[in-house]
Design a protein around this motif. Structure first.
Motif, PDB file in Angstrom:
ATOM      1  N   LEU A  38      34.007  26.795  -4.245  1.00 18.29           N
ATOM      2  CA  LEU A  38      34.313  27.412  -2.956  1.00 18.29           C
ATOM      3  C   LEU A  38      33.727  26.635  -1.784  1.00 18.29           C
ATOM      4  CD1 LEU A  38      33.814  31.229  -3.538  1.00 18.29           C
ATOM      5  CD2 LEU A  38      35.947  29.961  -3.319  1.00 18.29           C
ATOM      6  N   ARG A  39      34.506  26.555  -0.728  1.00 20.79           N
ATOM      7  CA  ARG A  39      34.068  26.044   0.574  1.00 20.79           C
ATOM      8  C   ARG A  39      34.730  26.879   1.642  1.00 20.79           C
ATOM      9  NH1 ARG A  39      35.038  20.060   1.998  1.00 20.79           N
ATOM     10  NH2 ARG A  39      34.209  20.897   3.933  1.00 20.79           N
ATOM     11  N   ARG A  40      34.074  27.008   2.774  1.00 20.13           N
ATOM     12  CA  ARG A  40      34.711  27.645   3.922  1.00 20.13           C
ATOM     13  C   ARG A  40      35.194  26.548   4.855  1.00 20.13           C
ATOM     14  NH1 ARG A  40      31.460  31.381   7.161  1.00 20.13           N
ATOM     15  NH2 ARG A  40      29.709  30.001   6.745  1.00 20.13           N
ATOM     16  N   ARG A  41      36.395  26.710   5.362  1.00 22.68           N
ATOM     17  CA  ARG A  41      36.977  25.725   6.267  1.00 22.68           C
ATOM     18  C   ARG A  41      36.067  25.551   7.483  1.00 22.68           C
ATOM     19  NH1 ARG A  41      42.543  27.306   8.567  1.00 22.68           N
ATOM     20  NH2 ARG A  41      41.212  28.394  10.022  1.00 22.68           N
ATOM     21  N   GLY A  42      35.755  24.295   7.800  1.00 23.99           N
ATOM     22  CA  GLY A  42      34.949  23.983   8.970  1.00 23.99           C
ATOM     23  C   GLY A  42      33.456  24.135   8.789  1.00 23.99           C
ATOM     24  N   VAL A  43      33.001  24.418   7.555  1.00 25.62           N
ATOM     25  CA  VAL A  43      31.574  24.608   7.287  1.00 25.62           C
ATOM     26  C   VAL A  43      31.130  23.573   6.259  1.00 25.62           C
ATOM     27  CG1 VAL A  43      29.838  26.239   6.428  1.00 25.62           C
ATOM     28  CG2 VAL A  43      31.777  27.068   7.776  1.00 25.62           C
ATOM     29  N   ALA A  44      29.939  23.016   6.443  1.00 25.04           N
ATOM     30  CA  ALA A  44      29.400  22.038   5.491  1.00 25.04           C
ATOM     31  C   ALA A  44      29.366  22.644   4.089  1.00 25.04           C
ATOM     32  CB  ALA A  44      28.004  21.609   5.910  1.00 25.04           C
ATOM     33  N   PRO A  45      29.679  21.852   3.061  1.00 25.18           N
ATOM     34  CA  PRO A  45      29.802  22.406   1.707  1.00 25.18           C
ATOM     35  C   PRO A  45      28.482  22.783   1.033  1.00 25.18           C
ATOM     36  CG  PRO A  45      30.177  20.054   1.671  1.00 25.18           C
ATOM     37  CD  PRO A  45      30.056  20.448   3.117  1.00 25.18           C
ATOM     38  N   ALA A  50      26.631  32.219   3.817  1.00 25.49           N
ATOM     39  CA  ALA A  50      27.684  33.233   3.682  1.00 25.49           C
ATOM     40  C   ALA A  50      28.266  33.211   2.268  1.00 25.49           C
ATOM     41  CB  ALA A  50      28.780  33.012   4.717  1.00 25.49           C
ATOM     42  N   LEU A  51      28.425  32.024   1.678  1.00 27.15           N
ATOM     43  CA  LEU A  51      28.924  31.933   0.297  1.00 27.15           C
ATOM     44  C   LEU A  51      27.868  32.417  -0.689  1.00 27.15           C
ATOM     45  CD1 LEU A  51      30.894  28.572   0.165  1.00 27.15           C
ATOM     46  CD2 LEU A  51      31.773  30.886   0.459  1.00 27.15           C
ATOM     47  N   THR A  52      26.627  32.071  -0.443  1.00 22.78           N
ATOM     48  CA  THR A  52      25.543  32.519  -1.320  1.00 22.78           C
ATOM     49  C   THR A  52      25.515  34.041  -1.412  1.00 22.78           C
ATOM     50  OG1 THR A  52      24.260  30.537  -0.802  1.00 22.78           O
ATOM     51  CG2 THR A  52      23.044  32.404  -1.709  1.00 22.78           C
ATOM     52  N   ALA A  61      40.203  35.614  -1.821  1.00 22.33           N
ATOM     53  CA  ALA A  61      40.044  34.461  -0.938  1.00 22.33           C
ATOM     54  C   ALA A  61      41.391  33.783  -0.718  1.00 22.33           C
ATOM     55  CB  ALA A  61      39.061  33.471  -1.555  1.00 22.33           C
ATOM     56  N   THR A  62      41.651  33.413   0.520  1.00 23.11           N
ATOM     57  CA  THR A  62      42.872  32.699   0.884  1.00 23.11           C
ATOM     58  C   THR A  62      42.481  31.358   1.476  1.00 23.11           C
ATOM     59  OG1 THR A  62      44.035  34.763   1.322  1.00 23.11           O
ATOM     60  CG2 THR A  62      44.967  32.778   2.296  1.00 23.11           C
ATOM     61  N   GLY A  63      43.181  30.327   1.050  1.00 24.63           N
ATOM     62  CA  GLY A  63      42.914  28.990   1.563  1.00 24.63           C
ATOM     63  C   GLY A  63      43.791  27.976   0.874  1.00 24.63           C
ATOM     64  N   MET A  72      38.460  27.864   1.902  1.00 27.40           N
ATOM     65  CA  MET A  72      38.874  29.187   2.344  1.00 27.40           C
ATOM     66  C   MET A  72      39.029  29.275   3.860  1.00 27.40           C
ATOM     67  SD  MET A  72      36.518  31.686   0.002  1.00 27.40           S
ATOM     68  CE  MET A  72      35.027  31.224   0.853  1.00 27.40           C
ATOM     69  N   SER A  73      40.099  29.948   4.259  1.00 30.50           N
ATOM     70  CA  SER A  73      40.290  30.284   5.665  1.00 30.50           C
ATOM     71  C   SER A  73      40.006  31.765   5.900  1.00 30.50           C
ATOM     72  CB  SER A  73      41.707  29.943   6.114  1.00 30.50           C
ATOM     73  OG  SER A  73      42.659  30.535   5.261  1.00 30.50           O
ATOM     74  N   GLU A  74      40.155  32.581   4.839  1.00 37.40           N
ATOM     75  CA  GLU A  74      39.876  34.017   4.894  1.00 37.40           C
ATOM     76  C   GLU A  74      39.328  34.457   3.548  1.00 37.40           C
ATOM     77  OE1 GLU A  74      43.244  36.429   5.970  1.00 37.40           O
ATOM     78  OE2 GLU A  74      44.014  34.891   7.303  1.00 37.40           O
ATOM     79  N   TYR A  75      38.442  35.457   3.580  1.00 32.87           N
ATOM     80  CA  TYR A  75      37.942  36.020   2.326  1.00 32.87           C
ATOM     81  C   TYR A  75      37.332  37.386   2.600  1.00 32.87           C
ATOM     82  CZ  TYR A  75      33.300  34.642   3.946  1.00 32.87           C
ATOM     83  OH  TYR A  75      32.159  34.491   4.690  1.00 32.87           O
TER      84      TYR A  75
END
Length: 82
Positions: A38-45, A50-52, A61-63, A72-75
């Motif tokens: 998982l990664r969030r779009r625009g956030v360092a991997p 937020a993922l933790t 999750a959508t992406g 991911m763009s939405e979750y």
């Protein structure tokens, strides 16, 4: 451009790419069609708090998928199996 997908599954923290130079622990979504880092779009991997916070939860999750990674763009957390 890739089309967005939506995946529902459980978020876990586990080792990926075992035995390779890129072996590491990562936050992974385990869905019915496989596992995706998982990664969030625009956030360092790395070190995404937020993922933790999603570890152990069931999420929708959508992406876009790129190399078994879901960017991911939405979750959101889901409470039921719908």
């Amino acid at each position: 451009m890739r089309s967005p997908v939506t995946i529902v599954g459980k978020v876990v923290h586990r080792k990926i790419n075992p035995g390779s130079k890129s072996e590491r622990k990562a936050i992974v979504l385990t869905g019915s069609d496989g596992d995706y880092t998982l990664r969030r779009r625009g956030v360092a991997p790395y070190h995404d708090e937020a993922l933790t916070a999603l570890i152990g939860k069931r999420v929708r999750a959508t992406g876009i998928i790129s190399a078994r990674q879901l960017i991911m763009s939405e979750y959101g957390v889901v409470e039921s199996d719908d």
